[in-house]
Design a protein around this motif. Structure first.
Motif, PDB file in Angstrom:
ATOM      1  N   ALA A   1       0.907  -1.067  -0.023  1.00 24.83           N
ATOM      2  CA  ALA A   1       0.082  -0.021  -0.113  1.00 24.83           C
ATOM      3  C   ALA A   1       0.960   1.182  -0.181  1.00 24.83           C
ATOM      4  O   ALA A   1       1.709   1.426   0.659  1.00 24.83           O
ATOM      5  CB  ALA A   1      -0.978  -0.040   1.274  1.00 24.83           C
ATOM      6  N   ALA A   2       0.323   2.122  -0.763  1.00 24.14           N
ATOM      7  CA  ALA A   2       1.121   3.476  -0.976  1.00 24.14           C
ATOM      8  C   ALA A   2       2.589   3.459  -1.372  1.00 24.14           C
ATOM      9  O   ALA A   2       3.347   4.542  -0.978  1.00 24.14           O
ATOM     10  CB  ALA A   2       0.848   4.273   0.333  1.00 24.14           C
ATOM     11  N   SER A   3       2.906   2.389  -2.031  1.00 23.53           N
ATOM     12  CA  SER A   3       4.632   2.434  -2.431  1.00 23.53           C
ATOM     13  C   SER A   3       4.631   3.282  -3.598  1.00 23.53           C
ATOM     14  O   SER A   3       5.675   3.749  -3.941  1.00 23.53           O
ATOM     15  CB  SER A   3       4.747   0.862  -2.858  1.00 23.53           C
ATOM     16  N   GLY A   4       3.583   3.739  -4.475  1.00 26.45           N
ATOM     17  CA  GLY A   4       3.586   4.511  -5.522  1.00 26.45           C
ATOM     18  C   GLY A   4       3.503   3.573  -6.853  1.00 26.45           C
ATOM     19  O   GLY A   4       3.746   4.324  -7.915  1.00 26.45           O
ATOM     20  N   LYS A   5       2.881   2.620  -6.571  1.00 25.51           N
ATOM     21  CA  LYS A   5       2.870   1.540  -7.697  1.00 25.51           C
ATOM     22  C   LYS A   5       1.550   2.058  -8.771  1.00 25.51           C
ATOM     23  O   LYS A   5       1.955   2.199  -9.906  1.00 25.51           O
ATOM     24  CB  LYS A   5       2.497   0.310  -7.406  1.00 25.51           C
ATOM     25  N   GLY A   6       0.435   2.559  -8.179  1.00 27.37           N
ATOM     26  CA  GLY A   6      -0.422   2.899  -8.912  1.00 27.37           C
ATOM     27  C   GLY A   6      -0.190   4.539  -9.690  1.00 27.37           C
ATOM     28  O   GLY A   6      -0.112   4.517 -10.896  1.00 27.37           O
ATOM     29  N   THR A   7       0.515   5.236  -9.278  1.00 22.37           N
ATOM     30  CA  THR A   7       1.134   6.691  -9.796  1.00 22.37           C
ATOM     31  C   THR A   7       2.042   6.285 -11.053  1.00 22.37           C
ATOM     32  O   THR A   7       2.159   6.710 -11.942  1.00 22.37           O
ATOM     33  CB  THR A   7       1.728   7.426  -8.669  1.00 22.37           C
ATOM     34  N   LEU A   8       2.974   5.339 -10.593  1.00 26.76           N
ATOM     35  CA  LEU A   8       3.933   4.739 -11.497  1.00 26.76           C
ATOM     36  C   LEU A   8       3.239   4.123 -12.706  1.00 26.76           C
ATOM     37  O   LEU A   8       3.487   4.139 -13.995  1.00 26.76           O
ATOM     38  CB  LEU A   8       5.030   3.835 -10.873  1.00 26.76           C
TER      39      LEU A   8
ATOM     40  N   ARG B   1       3.406   8.179   5.490  1.00 25.54           N
ATOM     41  CA  ARG B   1       3.475   9.657   5.312  1.00 25.54           C
ATOM     42  C   ARG B   1       2.731  10.139   3.846  1.00 25.54           C
ATOM     43  O   ARG B   1       1.973  10.858   4.074  1.00 25.54           O
ATOM     44  CB  ARG B   1       4.750  10.131   5.431  1.00 25.54           C
ATOM     45  N   ARG B   2       3.024   9.293   3.044  1.00 22.45           N
ATOM     46  CA  ARG B   2       2.322   9.708   1.680  1.00 22.45           C
ATOM     47  C   ARG B   2       0.830   9.341   1.627  1.00 22.45           C
ATOM     48  O   ARG B   2       0.191  10.335   1.346  1.00 22.45           O
ATOM     49  CB  ARG B   2       2.971   8.651   0.409  1.00 22.45           C
ATOM     50  N   ARG B   3       0.369   8.325   2.271  1.00 24.75           N
ATOM     51  CA  ARG B   3      -0.986   8.237   2.480  1.00 24.75           C
ATOM     52  C   ARG B   3      -1.624   9.075   3.180  1.00 24.75           C
ATOM     53  O   ARG B   3      -2.843   9.774   3.025  1.00 24.75           O
ATOM     54  CB  ARG B   3      -1.357   6.778   2.906  1.00 24.75           C
ATOM     55  N   HIS B   4      -0.947   9.516   4.280  1.00 23.06           N
ATOM     56  CA  HIS B   4      -1.601  10.311   5.112  1.00 23.06           C
ATOM     57  C   HIS B   4      -1.741  11.886   4.245  1.00 23.06           C
ATOM     58  O   HIS B   4      -2.987  12.481   4.552  1.00 23.06           O
ATOM     59  CB  HIS B   4      -0.732  10.698   6.270  1.00 23.06           C
ATOM     60  N   LEU B   5      -0.761  12.105   3.698  1.00 19.76           N
ATOM     61  CA  LEU B   5      -0.813  13.453   2.889  1.00 19.76           C
ATOM     62  C   LEU B   5      -2.042  13.495   1.878  1.00 19.76           C
ATOM     63  O   LEU B   5      -2.767  14.492   1.697  1.00 19.76           O
ATOM     64  CB  LEU B   5       0.220  13.553   2.108  1.00 19.76           C
ATOM     65  N   GLU B   6      -2.119  12.379   1.392  1.00 24.26           N
ATOM     66  CA  GLU B   6      -3.261  12.086   0.272  1.00 24.26           C
ATOM     67  C   GLU B   6      -4.912  12.195   1.130  1.00 24.26           C
ATOM     68  O   GLU B   6      -5.726  12.902   0.524  1.00 24.26           O
ATOM     69  CB  GLU B   6      -3.253  10.800  -0.258  1.00 24.26           C
ATOM     70  N   LEU B   7      -4.829  11.640   2.196  1.00 23.50           N
ATOM     71  CA  LEU B   7      -6.064  11.792   3.005  1.00 23.50           C
ATOM     72  C   LEU B   7      -6.397  13.060   3.579  1.00 23.50           C
ATOM     73  O   LEU B   7      -7.449  13.643   3.493  1.00 23.50           O
ATOM     74  CB  LEU B   7      -5.940  10.777   4.148  1.00 23.50           C
TER      75      LEU B   7
ATOM     76  N   ALA C   1      13.504   6.981  -1.015  1.00 21.72           N
ATOM     77  CA  ALA C   1      14.436   7.982  -1.082  1.00 21.72           C
ATOM     78  C   ALA C   1      13.930   8.781  -2.620  1.00 21.72           C
ATOM     79  O   ALA C   1      14.648   9.442  -3.101  1.00 21.72           O
ATOM     80  CB  ALA C   1      15.680   7.771  -1.047  1.00 21.72           C
ATOM     81  N   LEU C   2      13.093   8.054  -3.488  1.00 29.02           N
ATOM     82  CA  LEU C   2      12.790   8.789  -4.581  1.00 29.02           C
ATOM     83  C   LEU C   2      11.473   9.301  -4.744  1.00 29.02           C
ATOM     84  O   LEU C   2      10.473   8.896  -4.275  1.00 29.02           O
ATOM     85  CB  LEU C   2      12.586   7.515  -5.528  1.00 29.02           C
ATOM     86  N   ASP C   3      11.487  10.603  -5.494  1.00 28.76           N
ATOM     87  CA  ASP C   3      10.214  11.134  -5.682  1.00 28.76           C
ATOM     88  C   ASP C   3       9.554  10.831  -6.680  1.00 28.76           C
ATOM     89  O   ASP C   3      10.007   9.701  -7.710  1.00 28.76           O
ATOM     90  CB  ASP C   3      10.417  12.652  -5.812  1.00 28.76           C
TER      91      ASP C   3
HETATM   92  O1  CDP Z   1      -0.703   2.818  -5.933  1.00 22.34           O
HETATM   93  P1  CDP Z   1      -0.075   2.834  -4.391  1.00 22.34           P
HETATM   94  O2  CDP Z   1      -0.903   2.762  -3.248  1.00 22.34           O
HETATM   95  O3  CDP Z   1       1.164   2.098  -4.205  1.00 22.34           O
HETATM   96  O4  CDP Z   1       0.573   4.452  -4.440  1.00 22.34           O
HETATM   97  P2  CDP Z   1       0.045   5.655  -5.108  1.00 22.34           P
HETATM   98  O5  CDP Z   1      -1.723   6.022  -4.757  1.00 22.34           O
HETATM   99  O6  CDP Z   1       0.360   5.337  -6.414  1.00 22.34           O
HETATM  100  O7  CDP Z   1       0.954   6.834  -4.245  1.00 22.34           O
HETATM  101  C1  CDP Z   1       0.776   7.287  -3.104  1.00 22.34           C
HETATM  102  C2  CDP Z   1       1.148   8.696  -3.193  1.00 22.34           C
HETATM  103  O8  CDP Z   1       2.735   8.587  -3.034  1.00 22.34           O
HETATM  104  C3  CDP Z   1       0.958   9.329  -4.226  1.00 22.34           C
HETATM  105  O9  CDP Z   1       0.280  10.629  -3.542  1.00 22.34           O
HETATM  106  C4  CDP Z   1       2.143   9.879  -4.812  1.00 22.34           C
HETATM  107  O10 CDP Z   1       2.117  11.073  -5.452  1.00 22.34           O
HETATM  108  C5  CDP Z   1       3.182   9.618  -3.967  1.00 22.34           C
HETATM  109  N1  CDP Z   1       4.669   9.236  -4.386  1.00 22.34           N
HETATM  110  C6  CDP Z   1       4.777   8.115  -5.343  1.00 22.34           C
HETATM  111  O11 CDP Z   1       3.737   7.666  -5.789  1.00 22.34           O
HETATM  112  N2  CDP Z   1       5.909   7.798  -5.607  1.00 22.34           N
HETATM  113  C7  CDP Z   1       6.959   8.393  -4.956  1.00 22.34           C
HETATM  114  N3  CDP Z   1       8.217   8.063  -5.445  1.00 22.34           N
HETATM  115  C8  CDP Z   1       6.962   9.486  -4.157  1.00 22.34           C
HETATM  116  C9  CDP Z   1       5.519   9.669  -3.694  1.00 22.34           C
END
Ligand code: CDP
Ligand code: CDP
Length: 207
Positions: free
Chosen positions: A9-16, A138-144, A188-190
């Protein structure tokens, strides 16, 4: 070309996955939304999330075209999704549509927990996206916070840890990298750097 993106969860896989799909001109499926939709429909219908038969019936009748993402992103939906996703019958009911999406002509990008291991084990590109739990929380908290739906940070972290443990501990399609997956640690990656790293990996595996 099938691109399989998995991770916690919130690893950034969806955004990627979304970025890669847009860049490569491929269709994208966020498979977490399917489990979230089953959880949502069960809650709306007063059905016990632990009831494997009843939730599998919902999964069987799921109308993918009408998924309303805004109603599925909330905090409690991640938890509900993870409970229904632990039922093998629910996973089985959602298998065909995911495999069909993956194997459509021209290729596709899918993100979830079991894309590289179960849905498309033959995918040309497999990326397992991960990051420290604290950073993910921290990422998920920011989104919420942006949604105006933010509980205290500590409870977001506790939710993430609990969900990780349930997803990794279940017997059917547990969260784990495929043996041939490329592990991308985004601690450590944006977003931009994670995308660049993933794209470089994809380009190396394109024939
Ligand atoms: O899909 P998943 O739950 O893995 O994560 P996400 O919804 O794609 O990303 C969670 C949050 O992390 C989003 O607000 C992104 O902007 C942020 N984020 C990211 O996706 N990747 C990074 N390397 C750093 C931050
Ligand atoms: O974005 P985030 O990682 O928080 O959640 P998600 O990807 O929308 O997934 C929600 C839940 O659905 C996960 O915690 C898993 O239990 C389940 N899931 C799964 O079991 N298999 C998938 N391919 C995708 C999601």
């Amino acid at each position: 070309m099938i691109i399989a993106i998995d991770g916690p969860a919130a690893s950034g896989k969806g955004t990627l996955a979304k970025r890669l799909a847009a860049h490569l001109g491929l269709p994208h499926l966020d498979t977490g939304l399917l489990y979230r939709a089953v959880g949502r429909a069960a809650i709306d219908g007063g059905i016990d999330l632990e009831d494997a038969d009843a939730t599998a019936e919902i999964a069987d009748g799921l109308d993918v075209a009408s998924l309303d993402e805004s109603r599925l992103r909330g905090r409690e939906m991640g938890e509900a999704a993870s409970v229904v996703a632990s039922h093998p019958k629910v996973r089985k009911a959602l298998l065909d549509l995911q495999r069909r999406f993956a194997h459509q002509r021209g290729g596709a990008v899918l993100d979830g927990r079991d894309i590289g291991t179960v849905i498309a084990p033959g995918a040309e590109v497999k990326i397992f996206v991960t990051a420290d739990a604290e950073i993910r929380a921290r990422r998920r908290h920011l989104e919420l916070e942006k949604r105006g739906d933010a509980p205290p940070f500590a409870s977001v972290l506790a939710d993430i840890r609990k969900r990780d443990a349930r997803d990794a501990g279940r017997a059917d399609a547990p969260l784990k990298p495929a043996p041939d997956a490329h592990v991308l640690d985004t601690t450590a990656l944006d977003v931009e750097s994670a995308f660049a790293a993933a794209l470089a990996f994809v380009e190396r595996h394109r024939h």
